[in-house]
Design a protein around this motif. Structure first.
Motif, PDB file in Angstrom:
ATOM      1  N   VAL A 480       0.834  -1.204   0.000  1.00  0.00           N
ATOM      2  CA  VAL A 480       0.000   0.000   0.000  1.00  0.00           C
ATOM      3  C   VAL A 480       0.871   1.257   0.000  1.00  0.00           C
ATOM      4  O   VAL A 480       0.605   2.216  -0.745  1.00  0.00           O
ATOM      5  N   LEU A 481       1.931   1.256   0.796  1.00  0.00           N
ATOM      6  CA  LEU A 481       2.811   2.426   0.845  1.00  0.00           C
ATOM      7  C   LEU A 481       3.520   2.631  -0.489  1.00  0.00           C
ATOM      8  O   LEU A 481       3.685   3.772  -0.952  1.00  0.00           O
ATOM      9  N   ILE A 482       3.939   1.538  -1.132  1.00  0.00           N
ATOM     10  CA  ILE A 482       4.565   1.645  -2.454  1.00  0.00           C
ATOM     11  C   ILE A 482       3.590   2.281  -3.445  1.00  0.00           C
ATOM     12  O   ILE A 482       3.956   3.185  -4.212  1.00  0.00           O
ATOM     13  N   ALA A 483       2.342   1.817  -3.437  1.00  0.00           N
ATOM     14  CA  ALA A 483       1.330   2.363  -4.353  1.00  0.00           C
ATOM     15  C   ALA A 483       1.080   3.844  -4.102  1.00  0.00           C
ATOM     16  O   ALA A 483       0.840   4.620  -5.040  1.00  0.00           O
ATOM     17  N   GLU A 484       1.150   4.262  -2.835  1.00  0.00           N
ATOM     18  CA  GLU A 484       0.938   5.672  -2.488  1.00  0.00           C
ATOM     19  C   GLU A 484       2.148   6.541  -2.827  1.00  0.00           C
ATOM     20  O   GLU A 484       2.000   7.727  -3.121  1.00  0.00           O
ATOM     21  N   THR A 485       3.349   5.951  -2.798  1.00  0.00           N
ATOM     22  CA  THR A 485       4.587   6.735  -2.922  1.00  0.00           C
ATOM     23  C   THR A 485       5.095   6.809  -4.353  1.00  0.00           C
ATOM     24  O   THR A 485       5.485   7.881  -4.826  1.00  0.00           O
ATOM     25  N   GLU A 486       5.114   5.677  -5.049  1.00  0.00           N
ATOM     26  CA  GLU A 486       5.701   5.636  -6.390  1.00  0.00           C
ATOM     27  C   GLU A 486       4.701   6.140  -7.427  1.00  0.00           C
ATOM     28  O   GLU A 486       3.557   5.674  -7.462  1.00  0.00           O
ATOM     29  N   ASN A 487       5.138   7.055  -8.271  1.00  0.00           N
ATOM     30  CA  ASN A 487       4.244   7.598  -9.300  1.00  0.00           C
ATOM     31  C   ASN A 487       4.610   7.077 -10.683  1.00  0.00           C
ATOM     32  O   ASN A 487       4.582   7.802 -11.673  1.00  0.00           O
ATOM     33  N   PHE A 488       4.974   5.795 -10.744  1.00  0.00           N
ATOM     34  CA  PHE A 488       5.167   5.108 -12.015  1.00  0.00           C
ATOM     35  C   PHE A 488       4.719   3.663 -11.833  1.00  0.00           C
ATOM     36  O   PHE A 488       4.571   3.173 -10.708  1.00  0.00           O
ATOM     37  N   ASP A 489       4.484   2.976 -12.945  1.00  0.00           N
ATOM     38  CA  ASP A 489       4.020   1.592 -12.924  1.00  0.00           C
ATOM     39  C   ASP A 489       5.229   0.658 -12.980  1.00  0.00           C
ATOM     40  O   ASP A 489       5.991   0.669 -13.946  1.00  0.00           O
ATOM     41  N   ARG A 490       5.397  -0.165 -11.963  1.00  0.00           N
ATOM     42  CA  ARG A 490       6.489  -1.132 -11.972  1.00  0.00           C
ATOM     43  C   ARG A 490       6.323  -2.181 -13.072  1.00  0.00           C
ATOM     44  O   ARG A 490       7.302  -2.760 -13.541  1.00  0.00           O
ATOM     45  N   GLY A 491       5.080  -2.456 -13.445  1.00  0.00           N
ATOM     46  CA  GLY A 491       4.863  -3.490 -14.452  1.00  0.00           C
ATOM     47  C   GLY A 491       5.399  -4.826 -13.989  1.00  0.00           C
ATOM     48  O   GLY A 491       5.137  -5.287 -12.881  1.00  0.00           O
ATOM     49  N   MET A 492       6.212  -5.487 -14.847  1.00  0.00           N
ATOM     50  CA  MET A 492       6.806  -6.774 -14.503  1.00  0.00           C
ATOM     51  C   MET A 492       8.088  -6.617 -13.690  1.00  0.00           C
ATOM     52  O   MET A 492       8.651  -7.611 -13.222  1.00  0.00           O
ATOM     53  N   TYR A 493       8.577  -5.404 -13.527  1.00  0.00           N
ATOM     54  CA  TYR A 493       9.756  -5.198 -12.687  1.00  0.00           C
ATOM     55  C   TYR A 493       9.480  -5.731 -11.281  1.00  0.00           C
ATOM     56  O   TYR A 493       8.435  -5.445 -10.690  1.00  0.00           O
ATOM     57  N   ALA A 494      10.405  -6.520 -10.754  1.00  0.00           N
ATOM     58  CA  ALA A 494      10.335  -7.123  -9.418  1.00  0.00           C
ATOM     59  C   ALA A 494       9.268  -8.204  -9.312  1.00  0.00           C
ATOM     60  O   ALA A 494       8.987  -8.705  -8.222  1.00  0.00           O
ATOM     61  N   GLY A 495       8.656  -8.585 -10.453  1.00  0.00           N
ATOM     62  CA  GLY A 495       7.706  -9.685 -10.461  1.00  0.00           C
ATOM     63  C   GLY A 495       8.383 -10.997 -10.832  1.00  0.00           C
ATOM     64  O   GLY A 495       9.565 -11.029 -11.192  1.00  0.00           O
ATOM     65  N   PRO A 496       7.655 -12.117 -10.772  1.00  0.00           N
ATOM     66  CA  PRO A 496       8.218 -13.413 -11.158  1.00  0.00           C
ATOM     67  C   PRO A 496       8.457 -13.485 -12.670  1.00  0.00           C
ATOM     68  O   PRO A 496       7.590 -13.127 -13.459  1.00  0.00           O
ATOM     69  N   VAL A 497       9.639 -13.968 -13.061  1.00  0.00           N
ATOM     70  CA  VAL A 497       9.996 -14.160 -14.470  1.00  0.00           C
ATOM     71  C   VAL A 497      10.584 -15.556 -14.605  1.00  0.00           C
ATOM     72  O   VAL A 497      11.528 -15.898 -13.895  1.00  0.00           O
ATOM     73  N   GLY A 498      10.037 -16.382 -15.498  1.00  0.00           N
ATOM     74  CA  GLY A 498      10.584 -17.725 -15.635  1.00  0.00           C
ATOM     75  C   GLY A 498       9.708 -18.635 -16.451  1.00  0.00           C
ATOM     76  O   GLY A 498       9.106 -18.206 -17.437  1.00  0.00           O
ATOM     77  N   TRP A 499       9.600 -19.904 -16.036  1.00  0.00           N
ATOM     78  CA  TRP A 499       8.894 -20.882 -16.845  1.00  0.00           C
ATOM     79  C   TRP A 499       8.250 -21.974 -16.004  1.00  0.00           C
ATOM     80  O   TRP A 499       8.697 -22.299 -14.918  1.00  0.00           O
ATOM     81  N   PHE A 500       7.146 -22.520 -16.558  1.00  0.00           N
ATOM     82  CA  PHE A 500       6.489 -23.708 -16.029  1.00  0.00           C
ATOM     83  C   PHE A 500       6.791 -24.876 -16.954  1.00  0.00           C
ATOM     84  O   PHE A 500       6.747 -24.737 -18.174  1.00  0.00           O
ATOM     85  N   GLY A 501       7.061 -26.059 -16.374  1.00  0.00           N
ATOM     86  CA  GLY A 501       7.211 -27.287 -17.129  1.00  0.00           C
ATOM     87  C   GLY A 501       6.332 -28.371 -16.534  1.00  0.00           C
ATOM     88  O   GLY A 501       5.608 -28.145 -15.563  1.00  0.00           O
ATOM     89  N   GLY A 502       6.410 -29.575 -17.110  1.00  0.00           N
ATOM     90  CA  GLY A 502       5.572 -30.653 -16.640  1.00  0.00           C
ATOM     91  C   GLY A 502       5.858 -31.081 -15.212  1.00  0.00           C
ATOM     92  O   GLY A 502       4.948 -31.245 -14.409  1.00  0.00           O
ATOM     93  N   ASP A 503       7.127 -31.292 -14.872  1.00  0.00           N
ATOM     94  CA  ASP A 503       7.476 -31.674 -13.510  1.00  0.00           C
ATOM     95  C   ASP A 503       8.552 -30.775 -12.909  1.00  0.00           C
ATOM     96  O   ASP A 503       9.160 -31.099 -11.895  1.00  0.00           O
ATOM     97  N   GLU A 504       8.780 -29.649 -13.555  1.00  0.00           N
ATOM     98  CA  GLU A 504       9.819 -28.727 -13.101  1.00  0.00           C
ATOM     99  C   GLU A 504       9.414 -27.314 -13.483  1.00  0.00           C
ATOM    100  O   GLU A 504       8.742 -27.098 -14.491  1.00  0.00           O
ATOM    101  N   SER A 505       9.799 -26.352 -12.670  1.00  0.00           N
ATOM    102  CA  SER A 505       9.557 -24.946 -12.997  1.00  0.00           C
ATOM    103  C   SER A 505      10.614 -24.114 -12.297  1.00  0.00           C
ATOM    104  O   SER A 505      11.194 -24.533 -11.286  1.00  0.00           O
TER     105      SER A 505
END
Length: 560
Positions: A480-505
């Motif tokens: 909530v504080l980040i949303a109130e303070t930052e005046n730009f959209d982080r988008g995928m920055y600091a989000g999960p980046v990677g892949w899903f597989g059948g038995d591994e991710s």
């Protein structure tokens, strides 16, 4: 075409409710499941998230591996012939996914192959490179599976992959849900481990999506239509056909879309120069400015130091907007980052006709190999020293800093508690050490556990993200504080980046990243943790240090 059209679906973040082939010289691994056939109005794309019942796997999942060839051009010929034969002998089932792969007897970098396909800006593309299998500061890296020796590489884990076009994509404008996860997993199989969905999820799915991130939605994943896999000592060219008549996407339409793409794919390899050639920064603007940064940090410290305040830590970020001459090529930029950090993840994700999200992140969110789960805690930052003695002195200062220890302990214990919720056992080893990277060093701990169920993968992803290392603690107060303070959209920055597989991710944390588009420039993102005892000036210096990996090879003299 499947790769060019994107549909919006509405979902909410929620828990779940209580053939025959005449292609010669190929080994096959096929899984058949019962599926129903539905008929809808015709669609020009297949968004896998539109599945009515994602609990039902697609009707067949198959990998066909052909003999080794000498060159990418020969691999292209073999795949084109295989696709034509499939067209004349189609599967009878109403849904499925078939991977055709041709190994190549030379190791070619996947990023070089992707660079040779620069004329495909209208198609989605992706690149993902796992961390080096070398030991990280004396501790084994479990970021990728051990490679299988010999010529059989169909079950090995690639060093890096590059993808072009989407056999099936997954996108929503609302938060990633259990339904979405199941929609992806229905196209994956343990018997076909290299069929993977690559993509990323927003840092804050509740925040409004700004125009520069619009094409990504709340999340964007793709199983590539054409794929290049780099292995140790060899390579592989791959095509994937996915269809589902219940999503109004037939096998014939999928084959036609793939053939259209294949006619334009280049088999030539364009070796990337691992340096940014004669690039000057024409303008640079930080959001927030230094003055507004100081105000935001001081406000956060007031809240942290307030009596009875639950807030212990918040991670505030900055977006640096730069324009250059000539334009920045995202893959060239990414190649220079590869040189800088061998023990980091490199990634590039680009929806159709959209900017490229690239990054060089040292931080793993988690890696799952069947029931085994690995994660990390990383916090606190110092520069590297110019000499061994100075480097050691800086490392010891970081190791015994009470302020950094507090920040690091919050991250480690939070990750531990979240793993304990879905694991039978948890081991933290080492509890605290220094992780050294070429330009910076961090406090570091490694955690591993044993999942109670492989289906707990969604719970792991949704609970670990966001970690205190990129958001703060407690999570909701910090968000909530980040949303109130930052005046730009982080988008995928600091989000999960990677892949899903059948038995591994495997997922990294999308830090040390930038959004790049030719003709516009780049948005470079960096963040830093604010806890009791933080100084706004020192934290600003840390932001400068983190963004320097992107700008260090550029010429700043052109700035007015």
């Amino acid at each position: 075409m499947a790769a060019t059209s994107t549909c919006h679906c509405i979902a909410h973040f929620m828990e779940p409710d209580s053939t025959k082939s005449n292609i010669l010289d190929a080994t096959r691994n096929t899984v058949y499941t019962h599926t129903q056939r539905y008929n809808h109005g015709c669609s020009l794309s297949m968004n896998g998230c539109q599945s009515r019942d994602p609990r039902t796997p697609v009707g067949m999942t198959e990998t066909r591996t052909f003999p080794f060839v000498s060159t990418p051009a020969m691999a292209m010929e073999r795949l084109s012939s295989a696709i034509t034969e499939l067209e004349f002998d189609p599967p009878v089932l109403g849904s499925g996914i078939i991977r055709l792969e041709v190994p190549i007897e030379q190791q070619i970098e996947a990023i070089d192959w992707l660079h040779g396909q620069q004329h495909f800006q209208h198609l989605p593309r992706c690149f993902f490179s796992g961390r080096s299998q070398k030991r990280i500061n004396g501790f084994p890296s479990h970021s990728v599976s051990s490679l299988i020796t010999g010529k059989d590489i169909s079950d090995s884990s690639p060093v890096s992959i590059a993808g072009l076009g989407s056999a099936v994509f997954f996108r929503h404008v609302s938060p990633f849900s259990f339904h979405d996860w199941r929609s992806i997993k229905r196209f994956l199989s343990k018997k076909c481990p290299l069929i993977r969905a690559y993509g990323a999820i927003r840092f804050d799915a509740l925040a409004d999506i700004s125009s520069e991130w619009e094409a990504f939605g709340s999340f964007f994943f793709m199983i590539p239509q054409v794929e290049f896999n780099e292995f140790e000592g060899s390579s592989m060219l791959v095509t994937t056909i996915a269809w589902d008549e219940s999503l109004s996407w037939t096998f014939g339409e999928a084959v036609h879309a793939l053939q259209t793409t294949m006619r334009q794919v280049s088999s030539s390899i364009v070796k990337l120069r691992k340096e940014v050639p004669n690039t000057s920064i024409l303008s640079s603007n930080n959001v927030p400015s230094k003055k507004l940064w100081d105000f935001g940090v001081n406000r956060a410290l007031q809240l942290i130091n307030k009596n009875n305040s639950p807030l212990i830590k918040v991670v505030l970020a900055r977006s640096s907007i730069i324009s250059t001459s000539p334009d920045i090529d995202p893959l060239t930029w990414l190649a220079t980052l590869q040189v800088e950090s061998e023990n980091a993840y490199q990634f590039c994700l680009q929806p159709p006709d959209a900017p490229s999200f690239i990054g060089n992140t040292p931080e793993q969110l988690f890696h799952r190999n069947r029931f085994n789960i690995y994660s990390e805690a990383m916090a606190g930052t110092r520069a590297r020293g110019d000499s061994k003695a100075l480097d050691l002195q800086i490392a010891l200062d970081l190791l015994y800093s009470s302020k950094d220890d507090k920040e690091f302990s919050i991250v480690r214990e939070c990750v531990r508690r979240k793993l304990e919720a879905v694991c039978t056992t948890i081991l933290v080893e080492p509890e605290k050490t220094i992780r050294k990277l070429p330009r910076v060093q961090h406090l570091y701990a490694r955690l591993r556990g044993r999942l109670r169920s492989e289906d707990d993968e969604f719970d792991i992803l949704s609970s670990l993200h966001p970690t205190p290392a990129v958001c703060g603690f407690p999570t909701e107060e910090a968000r909530v504080l980040i949303a109130e303070t930052e005046n730009f959209d982080r988008g995928m920055y600091a989000g999960p980046v990677g892949w899903f597989g059948g038995d591994e991710s495997e997922f990294a944390v999308g830090i040390r990243s930038a959004l790049v588009q030719k003709g516009i420039g780049a948005l470079i993102y960096a963040g830093t943790g604010i806890v009791e005892g933080s100084s706004s000036s020192q934290e600003w210096d840390e932001l400068e240090l983190k963004t320097s990996q992107f700008t260090k090879l550029m010429n700043w003299s052109a700035l007015s």
